[in-house]
Design an enzyme around this catalytic site. Sequence first.
Site, PDB file in Angstrom:
ATOM      1  N   ASP A   1       4.953   4.086   2.524  1.00  8.82           N
ATOM      2  CA  ASP A   1       5.927   5.082   3.087  1.00  8.82           C
ATOM      3  C   ASP A   1       5.360   6.006   3.968  1.00  8.82           C
ATOM      4  OD1 ASP A   1       8.288   6.048   3.970  1.00  8.82           O
ATOM      5  OD2 ASP A   1       8.555   7.346   2.201  1.00  8.82           O
TER       6      ASP A   1
ATOM      7  N   LYS B   1       5.108  -1.508  -0.677  1.00 13.82           N
ATOM      8  CA  LYS B   1       5.458  -0.964   0.488  1.00 13.82           C
ATOM      9  C   LYS B   1       5.261   0.470   0.724  1.00 13.82           C
ATOM     10  CE  LYS B   1       9.569  -0.571   3.651  1.00 13.82           C
ATOM     11  NZ  LYS B   1       9.185   0.847   4.203  1.00 13.82           N
TER      12      LYS B   1
ATOM     13  N   GLU C   1       8.925   3.059  -2.874  1.00 12.92           N
ATOM     14  CA  GLU C   1       9.940   2.779  -2.065  1.00 12.92           C
ATOM     15  C   GLU C   1      10.494   1.267  -2.168  1.00 12.92           C
ATOM     16  OE1 GLU C   1      11.271   3.429   2.651  1.00 12.92           O
ATOM     17  OE2 GLU C   1       9.173   3.396   2.096  1.00 12.92           O
TER      18      GLU C   1
END
Length: 349
Positions: A68, A66, A208
């Site tokens: 960010d 993921k 994250e």
Amino acid sequence: MTKPPRKPSKPLLGESDALLRSRPRRRRDPDQPNLRLDPMPDRIEPCLALLKPKPPKGDNWVFEIKWDGYRLAVHIEPTGVRILTRGGHEWTHRFPAIEQAARQFPVATAILDGEAVVLDEQGRPDFGLLQQSLGGRGGKKRSSTALFMAFDLLYFDGHDLRNSELSMRRHLLENLVPAEGQGDIRLSEEVEADGETLLRIACSHGLEGIIAKDRNSAYHSGRLGDWLKIKCVQSDSFVIIGYERSTVARAGIGRLLLAARKGKTLVYIGGVGTGFNERNAYKLREKLDGLITSTPAATVDRKGAIFVKPQLIAEIEYRAWTDDGKLRHASYKALREARDNASVYLLDT
């Protein structure tokens, strides 16, 4: 952290050692049939990931890190390159390095879906560094350090790919954006690992979280569950509805008061008093003091609180929720850019 990228399958377009280039236009032989070309969309509403507490299981799920940053769509068009934010605002001028890299792509038309990020010294995406590179919330700077991590290909050389399976779109994307590339447009690689194992590794590296995607799914705009996000630390957007003063904290901000949405109203969900540095604290105080009001946007029982109009949205990290609906172990990350179209956290009604 990740396994080496898998050996790519036989390319769908061209030989494996040939660049994916569009052929120059030539007069059509009248004896040959017309090939249908899809009109290029002016904008595509992005597919959004649904938050889940655990990674899904099953062979149909593939995983990525993921990122960010800011969600962007890079449009490579016959007339040039356009870079659009999640909310549809054109930010081409804000990302000159990404624009220049897109201009060099060996393709006539394409729409790439991905995330603009700035990496820290350990190679991890840092949302605060990205905002600084753009001049902060509402800033007008051009980012010379932002990279574009491409994770989907929605349109390619005259063909709309949204109804194609993810595995097909990824196959074309991996031939267009090479794995382990070091340019300003890079591939967000799929990681061949068990979801729970990858999440544990991602968390241990300070990332994250991870994204899970159904490899058989078409590209659907909105948050329908084809894509899932699983976070190491919860991070969501909340409205700032006030603050408490401090005589020792930077810029005199002791604690921000936050609210989430519940239907059409705002509900107080606690505050945050950590995560500020000297630079962002003074900029934040300046914005807050310009929004002071005597009418609180939500019911708050905090003596001495200073209320502000609910116009600023903050990205907040937190570990959990308390039994009475307040954030636990919250930390301030940054103000969200209005044009990033950040969604305020929605409480169950």
